[in-house]
Each structure stands twice: as structure tokens, then as C-alpha cells.
Scaffold this motif. Sequence first.
Motif, PDB file in Angstrom:
ATOM      1  N   PRO A  87      25.582   3.013  -9.244  1.00 55.71           N
ATOM      2  CA  PRO A  87      24.581   2.798  -8.201  1.00 55.71           C
ATOM      3  C   PRO A  87      24.860   3.653  -6.967  1.00 55.71           C
ATOM      4  O   PRO A  87      25.953   4.196  -6.807  1.00 55.71           O
ATOM      5  CB  PRO A  87      24.717   1.321  -7.873  1.00 55.71           C
ATOM      6  CG  PRO A  87      26.135   1.009  -8.189  1.00 55.71           C
ATOM      7  CD  PRO A  87      26.522   1.890  -9.345  1.00 55.71           C
ATOM      8  N   GLN A  88      23.847   3.746  -6.102  1.00 57.79           N
ATOM      9  CA  GLN A  88      23.983   4.565  -4.897  1.00 57.79           C
ATOM     10  C   GLN A  88      25.140   4.066  -4.026  1.00 57.79           C
ATOM     11  O   GLN A  88      25.922   4.858  -3.525  1.00 57.79           O
ATOM     12  CB  GLN A  88      22.664   4.524  -4.113  1.00 57.79           C
ATOM     13  CG  GLN A  88      22.667   5.421  -2.895  1.00 57.79           C
ATOM     14  CD  GLN A  88      21.263   5.710  -2.387  1.00 57.79           C
ATOM     15  OE1 GLN A  88      20.267   5.351  -3.004  1.00 57.79           O
ATOM     16  NE2 GLN A  88      21.177   6.376  -1.264  1.00 57.79           N
ATOM     17  N   ALA A  89      25.240   2.737  -3.861  1.00 51.57           N
ATOM     18  CA  ALA A  89      26.355   2.187  -3.087  1.00 51.57           C
ATOM     19  C   ALA A  89      27.246   1.413  -4.054  1.00 51.57           C
ATOM     20  O   ALA A  89      26.752   0.656  -4.876  1.00 51.57           O
ATOM     21  CB  ALA A  89      25.825   1.261  -2.001  1.00 51.57           C
ATOM     22  N   SER A 132       0.834  -1.208   0.000  1.00 52.29           N
ATOM     23  CA  SER A 132       0.000   0.000   0.000  1.00 52.29           C
ATOM     24  C   SER A 132       0.871   1.262   0.000  1.00 52.29           C
ATOM     25  O   SER A 132       0.367   2.374  -0.105  1.00 52.29           O
ATOM     26  CB  SER A 132      -0.909   0.001   1.237  1.00 52.29           C
ATOM     27  OG  SER A 132      -0.109  -0.014   2.393  1.00 52.29           O
ATOM     28  N   TYR A 133       2.199   1.067   0.106  1.00 59.89           N
ATOM     29  CA  TYR A 133       3.084   2.225   0.139  1.00 59.89           C
ATOM     30  C   TYR A 133       3.384   2.702  -1.284  1.00 59.89           C
ATOM     31  O   TYR A 133       3.697   1.901  -2.164  1.00 59.89           O
ATOM     32  CB  TYR A 133       4.392   1.839   0.848  1.00 59.89           C
ATOM     33  CG  TYR A 133       5.327   3.000   1.011  1.00 59.89           C
ATOM     34  CD1 TYR A 133       5.155   3.900   2.060  1.00 59.89           C
ATOM     35  CD2 TYR A 133       6.367   3.222   0.101  1.00 59.89           C
ATOM     36  CE1 TYR A 133       5.993   4.980   2.190  1.00 59.89           C
ATOM     37  CE2 TYR A 133       7.202   4.307   0.236  1.00 59.89           C
ATOM     38  CZ  TYR A 133       7.008   5.181   1.288  1.00 59.89           C
ATOM     39  OH  TYR A 133       7.837   6.251   1.423  1.00 59.89           O
ATOM     40  N   VAL A 134       3.253   3.985  -1.502  1.00 59.06           N
ATOM     41  CA  VAL A 134       3.488   4.527  -2.839  1.00 59.06           C
ATOM     42  C   VAL A 134       4.870   5.174  -2.871  1.00 59.06           C
ATOM     43  O   VAL A 134       5.084   6.229  -2.277  1.00 59.06           O
ATOM     44  CB  VAL A 134       2.404   5.560  -3.201  1.00 59.06           C
ATOM     45  CG1 VAL A 134       2.612   6.033  -4.631  1.00 59.06           C
ATOM     46  CG2 VAL A 134       1.029   4.948  -3.047  1.00 59.06           C
ATOM     47  N   ASP A 184      23.462   7.590  -9.261  1.00 56.58           N
ATOM     48  CA  ASP A 184      22.639   7.697  -8.063  1.00 56.58           C
ATOM     49  C   ASP A 184      23.506   8.209  -6.915  1.00 56.58           C
ATOM     50  O   ASP A 184      24.339   7.472  -6.390  1.00 56.58           O
ATOM     51  CB  ASP A 184      22.033   6.331  -7.724  1.00 56.58           C
ATOM     52  CG  ASP A 184      20.839   6.444  -6.777  1.00 56.58           C
ATOM     53  OD1 ASP A 184      20.549   7.565  -6.315  1.00 56.58           O
ATOM     54  OD2 ASP A 184      20.210   5.408  -6.502  1.00 56.58           O
ATOM     55  N   GLU A 185      23.321   9.457  -6.563  1.00 53.88           N
ATOM     56  CA  GLU A 185      24.103  10.113  -5.505  1.00 53.88           C
ATOM     57  C   GLU A 185      25.607   9.892  -5.699  1.00 53.88           C
ATOM     58  O   GLU A 185      26.252   9.251  -4.882  1.00 53.88           O
ATOM     59  CB  GLU A 185      23.647   9.623  -4.132  1.00 53.88           C
ATOM     60  CG  GLU A 185      22.186   9.943  -3.897  1.00 53.88           C
ATOM     61  CD  GLU A 185      21.758   9.697  -2.451  1.00 53.88           C
ATOM     62  OE1 GLU A 185      22.624   9.606  -1.569  1.00 53.88           O
ATOM     63  OE2 GLU A 185      20.539   9.648  -2.218  1.00 53.88           O
ATOM     64  N   PRO A 186      26.155  10.478  -6.761  1.00 56.67           N
ATOM     65  CA  PRO A 186      27.558  10.178  -7.095  1.00 56.67           C
ATOM     66  C   PRO A 186      28.557  10.602  -6.026  1.00 56.67           C
ATOM     67  O   PRO A 186      29.628  10.008  -5.955  1.00 56.67           O
ATOM     68  CB  PRO A 186      27.785  10.944  -8.396  1.00 56.67           C
ATOM     69  CG  PRO A 186      26.693  11.943  -8.486  1.00 56.67           C
ATOM     70  CD  PRO A 186      25.519  11.331  -7.769  1.00 56.67           C
ATOM     71  N   PRO A 188      14.785  14.575  -0.674  1.00 56.86           N
ATOM     72  CA  PRO A 188      15.271  14.045   0.601  1.00 56.86           C
ATOM     73  C   PRO A 188      15.253  12.518   0.607  1.00 56.86           C
ATOM     74  O   PRO A 188      14.792  11.890  -0.346  1.00 56.86           O
ATOM     75  CB  PRO A 188      14.278  14.598   1.622  1.00 56.86           C
ATOM     76  CG  PRO A 188      13.039  14.902   0.859  1.00 56.86           C
ATOM     77  CD  PRO A 188      13.457  15.204  -0.540  1.00 56.86           C
ATOM     78  N   ASN A 189      15.745  11.921   1.688  1.00 52.71           N
ATOM     79  CA  ASN A 189      15.749  10.458   1.812  1.00 52.71           C
ATOM     80  C   ASN A 189      14.338   9.912   1.641  1.00 52.71           C
ATOM     81  O   ASN A 189      13.384  10.467   2.175  1.00 52.71           O
ATOM     82  CB  ASN A 189      16.265  10.034   3.207  1.00 52.71           C
ATOM     83  CG  ASN A 189      17.744  10.293   3.367  1.00 52.71           C
ATOM     84  OD1 ASN A 189      18.176  10.801   4.380  1.00 52.71           O
ATOM     85  ND2 ASN A 189      18.517   9.954   2.369  1.00 52.71           N
ATOM     86  N   GLY A 190      14.233   8.839   0.879  1.00 54.33           N
ATOM     87  CA  GLY A 190      12.939   8.183   0.711  1.00 54.33           C
ATOM     88  C   GLY A 190      12.026   8.859  -0.297  1.00 54.33           C
ATOM     89  O   GLY A 190      10.862   8.490  -0.425  1.00 54.33           O
ATOM     90  N   ALA A 191      12.540   9.844  -1.045  1.00 54.33           N
ATOM     91  CA  ALA A 191      11.700  10.578  -1.992  1.00 54.33           C
ATOM     92  C   ALA A 191      11.267   9.712  -3.178  1.00 54.33           C
ATOM     93  O   ALA A 191      10.258   9.994  -3.811  1.00 54.33           O
ATOM     94  CB  ALA A 191      12.445  11.807  -2.505  1.00 54.33           C
ATOM     95  N   GLY A 192      12.042   8.682  -3.470  1.00 58.13           N
ATOM     96  CA  GLY A 192      11.716   7.817  -4.609  1.00 58.13           C
ATOM     97  C   GLY A 192      12.709   7.958  -5.755  1.00 58.13           C
ATOM     98  O   GLY A 192      12.436   7.519  -6.877  1.00 58.13           O
ATOM     99  N   LYS A 193      13.861   8.548  -5.481  1.00 61.02           N
ATOM    100  CA  LYS A 193      14.857   8.784  -6.538  1.00 61.02           C
ATOM    101  C   LYS A 193      15.434   7.469  -7.064  1.00 61.02           C
ATOM    102  O   LYS A 193      15.442   7.227  -8.270  1.00 61.02           O
ATOM    103  CB  LYS A 193      16.001   9.659  -5.990  1.00 61.02           C
ATOM    104  CG  LYS A 193      15.562  10.975  -5.368  1.00 61.02           C
ATOM    105  CD  LYS A 193      16.735  11.807  -4.892  1.00 61.02           C
ATOM    106  CE  LYS A 193      17.532  11.206  -3.759  1.00 61.02           C
ATOM    107  NZ  LYS A 193      16.800  11.118  -2.463  1.00 61.02           N
ATOM    108  N   THR A 194      15.920   6.636  -6.152  1.00 62.65           N
ATOM    109  CA  THR A 194      16.526   5.377  -6.578  1.00 62.65           C
ATOM    110  C   THR A 194      15.493   4.503  -7.284  1.00 62.65           C
ATOM    111  O   THR A 194      15.792   3.869  -8.305  1.00 62.65           O
ATOM    112  CB  THR A 194      17.113   4.637  -5.355  1.00 62.65           C
ATOM    113  OG1 THR A 194      18.117   5.471  -4.783  1.00 62.65           O
ATOM    114  CG2 THR A 194      17.722   3.310  -5.737  1.00 62.65           C
ATOM    115  N   THR A 195      14.296   4.475  -6.767  1.00 59.06           N
ATOM    116  CA  THR A 195      13.239   3.676  -7.391  1.00 59.06           C
ATOM    117  C   THR A 195      13.020   4.131  -8.831  1.00 59.06           C
ATOM    118  O   THR A 195      12.889   3.301  -9.738  1.00 59.06           O
ATOM    119  CB  THR A 195      11.940   3.819  -6.576  1.00 59.06           C
ATOM    120  OG1 THR A 195      12.229   3.528  -5.213  1.00 59.06           O
ATOM    121  CG2 THR A 195      10.873   2.871  -7.073  1.00 59.06           C
ATOM    122  N   THR A 196      13.003   5.434  -9.060  1.00 61.06           N
ATOM    123  CA  THR A 196      12.815   5.956 -10.415  1.00 61.06           C
ATOM    124  C   THR A 196      13.966   5.519 -11.323  1.00 61.06           C
ATOM    125  O   THR A 196      13.744   5.058 -12.446  1.00 61.06           O
ATOM    126  CB  THR A 196      12.718   7.492 -10.376  1.00 61.06           C
ATOM    127  OG1 THR A 196      11.701   7.855  -9.438  1.00 61.06           O
ATOM    128  CG2 THR A 196      12.362   8.056 -11.737  1.00 61.06           C
TER     129      THR A 196
END
Lengths: 259, 308
Positions: free
Chosen positions: B86-88, B19-21, B164-166, B41-49
Motif C-alpha cells: 500500500p501507499q502508506a 459528482s467528483y470523478v 503503490d508508490e514503493p 501527479p497527486n490526485g490523478a487516481g492511481k491509488t483508486t485504480t
Amino acid sequence: MNYWQPPRIRRYAIAIWHRNVLVWKRLIGPAMVLNFGEPTLYLLGLGYGLGFFIGEMGNMSYIAFLASGIVASSAMTTASFEGMYSVFTRMVPQRTYEAIMATPTDIDDILAGEMLWCGTKAAISGAAILIVALFLGVVKGWQAILVIPVVFLIGLCFAGPAIVMSALAKNYDFFNYYFVLIITPMLITSGVFYPIDTMPQTMQTLVHLLPLTHAVELTRPLITGQPLQQPLLNIAVLSGYAAVSYYIAVVMVRKKLLV
Amino acid sequence: MTSHPAIITARQLQKHYGSYVAVDNIDFNITRGKCFGFLGPNGAGKTTTLRMILGLTPLSAGELTVFDLPVPAQAREVRRRIGAVPQADNLDPDFTVVENLRMYARYFGLKLDAALEQRIDRLLLFANLTERRHARTDTLSGGMQRRLTIARALINDPDLIILDEPTTGLDPQARHVIWSRLNDLREQGKTLLLTTHYMEEAERLCDELVIMDHGKILDQGSPAELIKRHVEPEVIELRGCDAQLIDTIRSKVTDCRIEHLGTSLYCYTHNSGPQLAYLRDEHKLTFLHRPAGLEDVFLKLTGRELRD
Ligand SMILES: Nc1ncnc2c1ncn2[C@@H]1O[C@H](COP(=O)(O)OP(=O)(O)OP(=O)(O)O)[C@@H](O)[C@H]1O
Ligand SMILES: [Mg+2]
């Protein structure tokens, strides 16, 4: 996205296989100690030690019986260890697959490459045992060389289920269940240490559902120079296990990584 | 399909986890040859995009085309032309620096020939890693690992580079080195797509950016446009204010929008003359008078509460 879409294997799988070969070559010393040391100890210790009390088994010396059985079982354990601990390491903590999946190489290719590598590693261990067996004088005839491709197939057959376990696992401890509930019972009941034709008929039917039984039915006659009983069925069962488990592994890993 | 000048087109893109968008109906176009940023900010959905663009996360709804190809259907083909950071970092710890690049080329199906070795040499030079080419990756510093990851993403000579967050977690020197490398890439005509929560990074690198929060795009434009649209041109920033002082200033300093965050007070204005005069005379306070920046836009749009 359809997770159940049939996998397609492409040449990219070879890159994955090659990756593992390169890493293995770096640690070839300890790998060889294990590959040659373990069967030598087993065959000398159990083959001659137990063999002294047992004498003959299934119309051959016990050491020949044992050597021709553990060729199959060691392929099973080799492929299972690789398909679980190593694959899980690359899939989860090390995130090697995540890096690879950003390229045109995808999960279908990665797992095909891993399976090929498990088969290769099983074949290496099988070759080592064959050489030890040769020195112990239990190899009868040139047909024994066919054990190598057979052992490769045995590796594929056990790699798939092991990779399925890696997809299901949350941590390494999970693999204990698979070893205790599946691998060890199979090792004990599939004719590696004693012939299964002394078992009750229903038991014999049951153990013929297990791939290791079919594996041993191929390796034992090939090494000891006896006629194969039902080679086509044996090969079909091993190939069937390999193909079906590869497909299930691909689906499970897709569900785990493509989220 | 009509050929779009955009390299990526997203229409009503959504990603739900139960149910989380995580990504909530976003639209964007990314222009060829530009640097496009996702700021959030953290959790905004950047990596998912970004993962959706790479075809690694299935869409819950919406349409996504990259290089005029539908994703995820044609993601394999799309990934051939993308370099991803990637982010990490996920370098292969079983290999050395140069082996990491060689192996990654294999995953792209590239032949290990003399031309590739030359490209690897150029990439090592680009990443300042020539000296460390035979080092194992776990012996590299964070900045070196990041540069190697960027070099690795260039092994297929991609048209589009996704980062992703270079520079998250790097020291200022390391960050500046990476910024200059990314600028080089942009000058070579590559399209860059990056996520960040560093305003300075977004302001320096991005031609265009979206500000994202809670899976939604809050606004989109060039850094200058966004600043102009959302905040007054000048800011007076006071630090270390107690509650009483904040009240005094709120009542005395007029003709400006006042915000406070912790013990800092921000006064946004079109004409700072009167306020500056007041602050100098009345309070002998130390304050900072500066032009408004992306950070002010970001804080205004995403609010000032803490995220995790
Ligand atoms: N596999 C998943 N299952 C459930 N929730 C997820 C999953 N992946 C991401 N999320 C949630 O989706 C939201 C967006 O995550 P995402 O990683 O895209 O954020 P982000 O903007 O990259 O944040 P950060 O700056 O921290 O990297 C987060 O709340 C995250 O918890
Ligand atoms: Mg992220």
C-alpha cells in the motif's frame, strides 16, 4: 457492490481470533490483574459491605446475588470495550484491517474473528469471576461450569453492537454516548444489583427486551444452584442479538471500508 | 471467456465520488511478466485504480478482469494470487518483524509449517532484515518498514505484485535498494504493477507505463516511445533566469520550443548546435544540456502548475 449481501464465515476468521490471542498473551500480566482484581474488590467491598445492610436478596446472600449478576455484566463490558476501543484502533488509526483486506481474508471473516475474540475475552473474565466467587463460597454445584459457555455467548451478543459503534465512530469520544445511553442504563436495570421482579409489570416487560436481563437469568441460577426459568428463550435472545448485530456490523464496516 | 495474454484488462473503468470523478473512463491491459507503471501527479487516481484491481473499491462503471476473473465479483480468489504494497505502510505494530510475516501468511490461509518458515527466512534475507527479525516494527527505519511491507506482499508467492508508490519518502540509498529488489522480482518472471511520481523510477523499472492525470490516461507506451512521441530529443536547461533574460532568450534563441517553470527555462530542440553556440558566446550562462527524459514528457502532458 451489494453491501447487504449475507456474510459468509470461513476458517480465515480463526486467523483473526488467533492474532488477538497472541497480542493478549503478551500482556497477560496486567490483563489478569484486571480480571481477578476487579471482581474481588467488588465482591468483597459491595458484597460484604452492602450485604451487611441488605442481608438476603432473592433468597440468597447479597454477595451470591451480586457475584452471579456481575458475571454477566462484566462479560458485557469486556466485550463492549474490546468491540469498540480495540476494534476501532485496528480498523482506523492502526489500519490493520486495510492490510488484512488485501488478502483473501475479508470483512466477513475479520468481524467474525473479532466477535469470537470478544466472546473469548468475556469467557476469560467470566472464568476469573467464577473462581473468585468459588473462593467466597457462593458457587453451588458443578452446573456452575456452564457459566463459561454462557458468558462466551453474552460476549458475542455485546460484541456485535460494539463493532457497529466502531463503524459509526469518527473518534474514541463517540463511544461515551453508547456507554452512557445504552450500557450503563442496562447495567442498572437488568437485575444485576437488585431483582427485577419488584419492578412494575410494564417495566419488567421492557427490561426483558434487553439482552443483559436474559444473560443474568442464565448466570444467576447456574452459579447459585437454582432452577433456570426460561433457558431456551434466554439463549435464543442472546443468539439473536449476536447474529443480527454481526450482520449489521458487517454491512456497516463494508460501507465504511469498501469505498 | 477467451483467455487473454493480459493479466489485467480494464475497460471503460470509472470511479465517481459523488459528482467528483476520480477515475474517468480508462482502458488498459497489463501484460504478464512485465513491469507496468502508473505515472501521475497527486490526485490523478492511481491509488483508486489499484484499489479497484484489488476489489477494495467498487467500480462505478466499466469492466475489470484480473487473471481472467471478474473483479470485484471474484476478488477474494484474485487476491490469493496478488501481493499488495500500500501507499502508506500498515504493518501490524503489535508484532515483531517475523511475526508480521507469519500472521500475514495466516491471512492467506497458509499453513505455518517448515516450508513457510524457510520462505520467511528467504524473504527476510531478500529484505535485508534477517538481523532485525525480532524487532518491533515501530523501531524500524522508514526504508526497513518499506522493505518489510514488500517482503510481506511476497509471502503468498504471488504472480502479480502491486506497489503503490514503493519508494516515496525514502532516501536515495533506500530507494536504490528497493529498485534492485524490484528488478530481481521482475527477473523471476513476476508481473509488477506500480504507481509513482518519480520519473527516474518509472524509467528504470517500467517496460510500459501510462501517464495519468485527473482520472484520465493521457498516453501509454514504453518510456522511450513516450519520449520520442512527445518531446524533442535534446533539452537545454537554464536555471536562475530573471524575467528580462527570459525575454531576451525567447527573442534570440530560435528553432526550438521554449518553456519556463519558475526561474528555469527549458529549450527543446532537434539540433542543439546553434543554441549552444549562442548561449556560450552571448551570455556566459551556466546551463545543462541533456537528452530529453520522461520528466519532460510528464511536464508537457500534465502541465506545470502545482498540485496538492
Ligand atoms: N473515499 C473517497 N471519497 C472522496 N474522494 C476520494 C476518495 N478517495 C479518493 N478520492 C479522491 O479521488 C482522487 C484520486 O485519488 P487517488 O488517491 O486515487 O489519487 P493518487 O493518484 O493515488 O494520488 P497520490 O499521488 O496523492 O497518492 C483524489 O482527488 C481524491 O481526493
Ligand atoms: Mg495514491
